[in-house]
Design an enzyme around this catalytic site. Structure first.
Site: not given
Ligand code: COA
Length: 314
Positions: A112, A241, A271
């Site tokens: 990215c 980004h 993304n």
């Molecule tokens: N829909 C519904 N629930 C979801 C889900 C989805 N698509 N994905 C995960 N969950 C659930 C998880 O299982 C978790 O459930 P639990 O509490 O029962 O265990 C809960 O939602 C919270 O998950 P978590 O991973 O802690 O959520 P988050 O607030 O960190 O959001 C992302 C997840 C991926 C959206 C976030 O961490 C993110 O955007 N990170 C950066 C990723 C990124 O930008 N990557 C590319 C970089 S170049």
């Protein structure tokens, strides 16, 4: 020899098929409410039969048209991609033929952060006099490496391409650029394949990536402004980004930049990895928000991790 590398044309392309959050909720256990509130993403464009080169070609032709130059006038093509059409030859050489250019062409892989790395590389060619006109593209068909059954990653990514034409200039252009890498974060974000097992999908520890992205890009933005003797108020636009709205908001808050000075396209594009910054740039240039002479901060981070920034006079 030119003092600066300046953007003289931008272009982009998105494949026509749109997949909304509601579409995804029909096949995986998720909802529009969850995706929108956690990421800001509402929809993404997905290829059907188009290749990374096909997307890059249209973006490149749009950028060349805005720049008012022919492909045969290019001295170099650098294509940033994580999803090349083949292991070899480079997608950049496929693109060179597709647009009728004759100059050297190579791919660059920094996930990215790929577009920032490619822009920084192109700047060096121009500033040393090795090239005068350079085409820099970010193009991705990430949907081909997304596990569509994995709700933790499938909601985030999309396909698309963005391009810029750079030219040597003595009246502004790239004022400062910096790239960094730290390879110890393999387990946080990777494609789980190698050249023995060809099939692989994105695997990610979302929380870890989130924290590293906010802290690395905030620190880099502060350092970039300081190196240029500037404050955030002097920026006209930030073009970050497009990974997650909460990452963008956290960085903008830390460097004290209001969100109305930040270009945001992730709601419509998701993304698109190396394509996300040039796609956002082209959208804002074509809708008239970004104007000639304005000061822009571009920033991106990707797996590795690799990250970087470019501060420029547009
Ligand atoms: N829909 C519904 N629930 C979801 C889900 C989805 N698509 N994905 C995960 N969950 C659930 C998880 O299982 C978790 O459930 P639990 O509490 O029962 O265990 C809960 O939602 C919270 O998950 P978590 O991973 O802690 O959520 P988050 O607030 O960190 O959001 C992302 C997840 C991926 C959206 C976030 O961490 C993110 O955007 N990170 C950066 C990723 C990124 O930008 N990557 C590319 C970089 S170049």
């Amino acid at each position: 020899m030119s003092k600066f590398a300046r953007i003289i044309g931008t272009g982009s392309y998105l494949p026509p098929e749109i997949v909304t959050n509601n579409d995804l909720s029909k096949t995986i256990d998720t909802s529009d409410e969850w995706i929108s509130s956690r990421t800001g993403i509402k929809q993404r464009h997905i290829v059907s039969t188009e290749t990374t080169c096909d997307l890059a070609q249209i973006a490149a032709e749009n950028a060349l048209e805005m720049a008012g130059i022919k492909s045969t006038e290019l001295d170099l093509i650098i294509l940033a991609t994580t999803t090349p059409d083949k292991i070899f030859p480079a997608t950049a050489t496929l693109l060179q033929t597709a647009i009728g250019a004759t100059c050297p062409a190579f791919d660059l892989q920094a996930v990215c952060a790929g577009f920032i790395f490619a822009l920084t590389t192109a700047e060096q060619y121009i500033k040393t006099g090795a090239a005068e006109k350079v085409l820099v593209i970010g193009s991705e068909t990430l949907s081909r490496i997304v596990d569509w059954n994995d709700r933790s990653t499938a909601i985030l990514f999309g396909d698309g391409a963005g391009a810029v034409v750079l030219s040597g200039s003595n009246e502004g252009g790239i004022l400062h650029s910096k790239i960094l890498s730290d390879g110890k974060y393999l387990s946080a974000l990777q494609v789980n394949n190698n050249y023995i097992n060809q099939t692989g999908f994105i695997q990610m520890s979302g929380n870890e990536v989130f924290k590293i992205a906010v802290s690395s890009l905030s620190t880099l933005a502060e350092e970039t402004l300081k190196s240029c003797g500037m404050t955030a108020e002097q920026l006209d636009w930030m073009v970050p980004h497009q990974a997650n709205i909460r990452i963008i908001v956290a960085i903008a808050k830390r460097i004290k930049t209001p969100l109305d000075k930040v270009i945001i396209t992730l709601d419509k594009h998701g993304n698109t990895s190396a394509a996300s910054i040039p796609l956002a740039l082209d959208v804002a240039v074509r809708d008239g928000r970004i104007q000639k002479g304005q000061t822009l901060l571009l920033e991106g981070i990707g797996a590795g991790f690799s990250w970087g920034s470019v501060l420029l006079k547009f």
